[in-house]
Design an enzyme around this catalytic site. Structure first.
Site, PDB file in Angstrom:
ATOM      1  N   TRP A 191      46.155  32.258 -21.279  1.00 51.93           N
ATOM      2  CA  TRP A 191      45.231  31.700 -22.215  1.00 51.93           C
ATOM      3  C   TRP A 191      45.044  30.519 -21.976  1.00 51.93           C
ATOM      4  O   TRP A 191      43.525  30.194 -22.489  1.00 51.93           O
ATOM      5  CB  TRP A 191      45.416  32.525 -23.513  1.00 51.93           C
ATOM      6  CG  TRP A 191      46.040  31.685 -24.502  1.00 51.93           C
ATOM      7  CD1 TRP A 191      47.535  32.641 -24.212  1.00 51.93           C
ATOM      8  CD2 TRP A 191      45.415  31.053 -25.714  1.00 51.93           C
ATOM      9  NE1 TRP A 191      47.851  31.628 -25.915  1.00 51.93           N
ATOM     10  CE2 TRP A 191      47.300  30.543 -26.526  1.00 51.93           C
ATOM     11  CE3 TRP A 191      44.321  31.034 -26.027  1.00 51.93           C
ATOM     12  CZ2 TRP A 191      46.741  30.308 -28.053  1.00 51.93           C
ATOM     13  CZ3 TRP A 191      44.218  30.218 -27.577  1.00 51.93           C
ATOM     14  CH2 TRP A 191      45.551  30.026 -28.195  1.00 51.93           C
TER      15      TRP A 191
ATOM     16  N   GLU B 122      52.842  30.347 -32.652  1.00 49.80           N
ATOM     17  CA  GLU B 122      54.438  31.455 -32.068  1.00 49.80           C
ATOM     18  C   GLU B 122      55.173  31.279 -33.363  1.00 49.80           C
ATOM     19  O   GLU B 122      56.298  31.959 -33.281  1.00 49.80           O
ATOM     20  CB  GLU B 122      54.737  30.649 -31.009  1.00 49.80           C
ATOM     21  CG  GLU B 122      53.547  31.693 -29.892  1.00 49.80           C
ATOM     22  CD  GLU B 122      53.638  31.047 -28.326  1.00 49.80           C
ATOM     23  OE1 GLU B 122      54.380  29.565 -28.126  1.00 49.80           O
ATOM     24  OE2 GLU B 122      53.235  32.477 -27.701  1.00 49.80           O
TER      25      GLU B 122
END
Lengths: 767, 767
Positions: free
Chosen positions: A358, A489
């Protein structure tokens, strides 16, 4: 951080002195590429020390069988992996029968490397004393042509310094190469043909499974004192083919070898014609010759810099940093082919297997939109359109139906290439970045045509995904999105990640708007799309219901959105209060400890505030920045740039500058101690953003280009150019003023610090 | 589910007919073991079809290098793995030069297997027509001696049916074996010596890295018509050693081969003496002979059954199921050695690498406490005490300090053997099961001595872990435990899993009580422990603060505890409303879909209600059972038994019976289609619990044994025995009454359905 061995220089990377420990890092830093291929700065001659060999061809990959500890349903069986391609740069050198090998020389002095970013070439020089006491001086220059992007060129000059010597040079091709990052030691290449004719050689090889056919080729010539030496044939081995030059050099004489080489690939040519095309390219190269080709290389890079350069006066390290970033981005991707994309390591390493993250949409697109023709950005968008069917298939594997699309986390060909459930299945916000890029492209270029032609179908697939992925919580009386990983994350499988929920809502609402707009303005496209997607108003009503009633975790006490449900249950110790020995936490802490900590790997809510800043006040930004930044460890290369932009927006230039330095010299200063694995290409676009959008304050608002220029106190001035809707605007910011120059034929009105400013072609306007 | 090919029979497993597709499943089901070693029911003679070879020695393992897709900090570098050991059962058979191989025979008729659970032997018979048209009848009987637990015995009889034939039999040992489940194809065994002397052979081999030395041995003899045949030497190959018998059989004659074999291991003997010990054992075996050894085997199993048998009248499948479970448990672990434990697959397969899970404490301990001498249970507890230092080391790796102990999820030697972060680092409730076992041991046996001697130190390590693992939530003003996986592994990284929080609180409170009790009653032990653990009252006050203020997620609306924070945000569709094609979800759904669903793999809150049932009313149990059971998919072998017990407690005998059948015939009926990989040994103890604790309603309350007997309507009666504090009580439940018989010398008072009942030695009491 490394020992700062790269000398500060505005236009070049320069390394001086030979250090075996640095070879792999320098191989990354001095990488060269031309968008179609690229390679690490490996030595031409044999080297027996620690090295990481890598030469890569854009779009040539192999589906390596997935390796996992414990299989989870839904993992991809295979994933595309960047491949080390046959080596065409190799030149074995023997002096009086002794191999020239820097690892075994008695002495190496005057070793230097230069990567000349302005002109696009890489040069290495050294004086070495071989074990047999012969001293040689070597100068090797190499570049990958921007004009003829299947071609590379090497000039390898060797002088004997202290005696006469019998010199043998063996330029060759080698398809007996491997990947360091191979899961099961599969053989990736099948060599089908080796040919040598005089001083030329060709290896035809195709990748296993994917069957990308390639011809690796070379032409070598050598001269001494202006006289050509005849090439001898050498016996080919299983994977190697080449030729040999032998000459008795007198003390002080120089042998100069010119080697052309590169790759012809079946993506661009018929398989049967690969070698013929190679011969053609070599003929062209010989016609021009090394020097003329190098001139053309300088011209080509000059025109790249003409548009994309950023100058910084008064801060050479910052200058070098931003140029290195811009240079590497242009080496990696030039937007000529919509089948290609921007790998996180570009052509500088193997890691991360697949090519596209992304990152492309969230970080790279703004750079390419502003510094290239808008077709380049279109190509990046088209890449995802071409993968739409695979994204639908990908979502289907995870239980979604009816054309819902989930774009992969990592991909080369549209298929998912990653296998951690918390990422692959749950880091679904990537879908939103792809939708946002469509909005962003239109916002910046003003070109709506992509949406009816391609984008709307992508948006429908994405909206369908979000609608199905949310579920109604009877408890909250809202729609929730459970079990996700946000951009941060360091949180896995959380509920109601604010950023993800926000994107989901936005994607649906934006898709609904575009449906109406295409219906009104492009009825033929609309009918085609509706027929193809079988979209009904019943369905879009359900979407709207979900988007309108999306849940967002919020703290009344702190007056902030919460990164996810339950964030305030954490032990909220600020990063500054951690012991130094705990940092970086991703190297010191076990995963569970990271997860239950409040520490943020990269901007999460602040990423949302960046993408959708118009929807939030500066006060809201400040509250969120002040709450979350103290918990942010920036252990992702994508984090500092966004914080730099946000800090600049809040007028905190000292902090913005600190973040800028970290992003721009991440690889040069090897912050994460991993540069030997390759460069962080995609975050380099974030560096560009932190100058143009951060310091320059560039935005597009209501179809107008706007600036709110600021300047770090360490700088005298800086300048950049943007291509806004085919008008080239140069912006020069100094402490006391901002000057604009418009290249074009028509006036354009922009906003500077909220005031309207009219730019007149070829006239300097100070604001 | 399989085709139900195992014939219903109260005491035996019987398979009839040869089906190549079933070979691997039958190899699991007909496995034999004696606590010290065990093996799958592989054929003695060569078999070229699909087979899963396995012979295992208790406690002999190899630290295989961990394999992961993406490394997470904290993963173990290596993990212990059950090893396939050298094969001692092999007998190659040649008839007129043709290999006997059931996979290539023209015809196989009358094939049958019997696993006689009552007497502890396994027999296989068949008539085969070889490709050369010779017909042979084979009967092969095998057992692993309970008395001499390093010894196994085979009688292999072969009759030629339709012609004279030259028969060659080659019994041999083979150390050229591999593990199916090997991460990197490491070589696990190093063969150091092969010896053959006449009809005896020995292979000395040690495991790589762990250096477990073993001697695999054999002695073979053959006779025809009562006359011995002389063994010939055969040439040894790299891994094989054996001897050969050759004979010209007349039509109708039988050759009978007796082979003794087994393993001598360095855990029990000096390395230098392994072969001598083997010779000794063989001499003993020969002295007794096959038939006498088999008689002793029957006696030994008779005494195992004497104590542990459960009879069920009126339901042969249920009878066969429970006996199979009890038989396998006894084959796996007999409690003779505290260095051993109960692997989830016992000696029937390789899967799950390490040996010990929390299954041992939560499921197996009650079985062994009630059916064996209490030393066996002590051994199981001592196993964990012996691993305490490693558990402290394990916690240290994850960032805990000051002697906090986290027992591994899976282990062979005390080190962690698992590498999924959501399990390894987060399924920490296992620590609670280990503490609970200490409580449970004392509750059942009345033997407090384990606690001052060993248990208290284990409890302190565990309490320290819980104290450090919880954190204070300023928002909730309670202590929370973030980022865990509960027993229901279909939720990962959740916050405030009720079961985990409850256990954590209980562990701390129980440890504090025991500290006081040991201080008062065992001052010498107390001083030793305090000196060793450096425990202070400051620290225990902090523990108490955490335990007292632990947070428990609760729904006022439903009047239930929530499995974890946010459970009610899920889409609460009951399992029965799922489409059949979605089941089992672990085979049909991607992991993210499973995680965000409400579906429960195995009892989670209900596991807590089982362990701590005295703390909850029946009404509370009913509410929680009714809320959670409809979302439970029972895709763990450990789930149905607990639900059977709870359903029985709620008087829902029909449901309890349904769950019972599922647990007791899990492997026999191959519910999960994976029996070929091995049996589910640890859940077999749960089957025992569902009869004794579920139907029989056995509990210990206030030092008294209690029963609340019920009986499924499908059964006429059932009976079981328990060893309660060295008194053997036999319980026989029929539709109309429950009869008790006490074996011993003193009266004992128990409670039946809440009423006091006095049992008089050797007298039947009906209640």
């Amino acid at each position: 951080m490394n020992q700062d061995y790269i000398k500060p220089n505005p236009w070049s990377l320069i390394e001086e002195g030979f250090d075996k420990e640095r070879v792999k890092s320098s191989e990354s830093l001095f990488s060269i590429g031309n968008g179609a291929m690229g390679q690490r700065a490996n030595f031409e001659e044999h080297y027996s020390g620690e090295t990481f060999q890598g030469s890569y061809i854009a779009g040539v990959y192999y589906p390596d069988k997935t390796r996992v500890g414990w299989w989870k349903n839904g993992y991809p069986e295979y994933f595309a992996k960047v491949l080390n391609a046959p080596n065409w740069i190799a030149v074995n050198v023997h002096i009086n029968g002794q191999t020239l090998d820097l690892n075994s020389c008695k002495k190496v002095v005057g070793f230097s490397r230069e990567l000349n970013m302005k002109e696009g070439w890489y040069k290495r020089s050294f004086m070495a004393t071989l074990p047999n006491d012969v001293e040689v001086q070597v100068n090797a220059t190499r570049f990958l042509s921007l004009d003829l992007d299947e071609l590379g060129a090497i000039k390898y000059e060797l002088q004997v310094l202290n005696s006469d010597a019998e010199v043998k040079m063996t330029p060759y091709l080698d398809s007996g190469i491997t990947n360091e990052d191979s899961n099961w030691d599969d053989k990736f290449w099948n060599t089908t043909k080796r040919t040598s004719i005089g001083n030329r050689a060709f290896i035809e090889a195709h990748t296993m499974k994917t069957n990308f056919a390639t011809c690796t080729f070379m032409d070598a010539s050598a001269e001494v004192n202006g006289k050509n030496i005849k090439a001898k044939e050498v016996e080919n081995t299983e994977f190697k083919v080449g030729c040999e030059f032998q000459y008795s050099l007198k003390k002080g004489e120089t042998i100069s070898l010119t080697k052309f080489g590169g790759y012809i690939v079946s993506r661009n040519h018929k398989v049967a014609e690969l070698t013929d095309v190679a011969i053609n390219i070599l003929d062209k190269a010989l016609e021009l010759g090394f020097d003329r080709l190098l001139e053309k290389q300088k011209d080509a890079w000059a025109s790249v810099w003409e548009m994309s350069d950023i100058t910084i006066e008064g801060d050479v390290k910052a200058q070098q940093g931003i140029r290195f970033n811009i240079f590497q981005l242009n080496q990696t991707y030039l937007g000529k082919d919509s089948r290609l994309n921007i790998g996180p390591k570009g052509f500088t390493g193997e890691k991360y297997g697949g090519s596209t993250y992304w990152d492309t949409e969230a970080y790279c697109l703004p750079f390419y939109m502003a510094t290239k023709n808008q077709k380049v950005a279109w190509s990046l968008l088209e890449y995802r359109y071409n993968h739409l069917e695979k994204a639908i298939e990908n979502a289907r594997k995870l239980g979604f139906t009816n054309g819902a699309a989930l774009y992969p986390m990592v991909t080369m060909n549209g298929e998912e290439c990653h296998n951690e459930w918390e990422i692959t299945f749950e880091e679904i916000h990537r879908n939103g970045a792809i939708a946002f890029a469509i909005f962003n492209y239109y916002r910046f270029t003003g070109d709506y045509s992509y949406i009816p032609e391609m984008g709307l179908e992508v948006l429908i697939g994405i909206a369908r995904f979000w609608h199905q992925r949310a579920n109604y919580s009877a408890k909250k009386k809202k729609y929730v999105i459970l079990g996700v990983t946000g951009p941060n994350e360091y949180e896995n499988n959380v509920n109601n990640n604010w950023y993800t929920n926000y994107l989901a809502k936005w994607c649906i609402k934006y898709t609904l708007e575009q449906l109406q707009k295409v219906k009104d303005g492009y009825p033929v496209d609309y009918d085609r799309i509706i027929a193809h997607t079988k979209l009904t108003s019943d369905e879009t009503e359900l979407w709207d219901e979900v988007a309108t009633n999306m849940f967002f975790p919020y703290s009344k006490k702190h007056e902030i959105f919460l990164q996810q449900d339950g964030f305030l249950d954490k032990e909220l110790i600020k990063v500054d209060d951690l012991d130094k020995s705990d940092r970086p936490i991703n190297q010191k802490w076990s995963w569970d400890r990271i997860l239950r900590s409040p520490y943020i790997k990269q901007a999460d809510i602040l990423q949302g505030f960046y993408l959708f800043e118009d929807n939030f006040s500066k006060e809201e930004l400040e509250k969120h920045f002040d709450f979350y930044e103290p918990f942010t460890v920036h252990e992702s290369s994508l984090s500092p740039c966004l914080h730099s932009i946000q800090a600049a927006k809040l007028g905190r230039m000292e902090q913005a500058y600190k973040f800028y330095l970290r992003t721009s010299r991440l690889d040069l200063d090897d912050y994460n101690k991993e540069v030997e694995e390759g460069l962080h290409i995609t975050s380099m676009a974030g560096t560009w953003m932190s100058i143009v959008e951060g310091f320059g304050g560039m935005r597009v608002l209501d179809d107008k280009l706007c600036f709110n220029p600021q300047i770090p106190k360490q700088w005298k001035s800086y300048s950049f150019k943007v291509n806004f809707r085919n008008r080239i605007i140069k912006v020069n910011v100094s402490e006391k003023e901002t000057a604009f120059e418009l290249n074009g034929h028509e006036e354009v009105s922009i906003r500077v610090n909220g005031e309207r400013v009219v730019l007149i072609p070829n006239q300097k306007v100070v604001a």
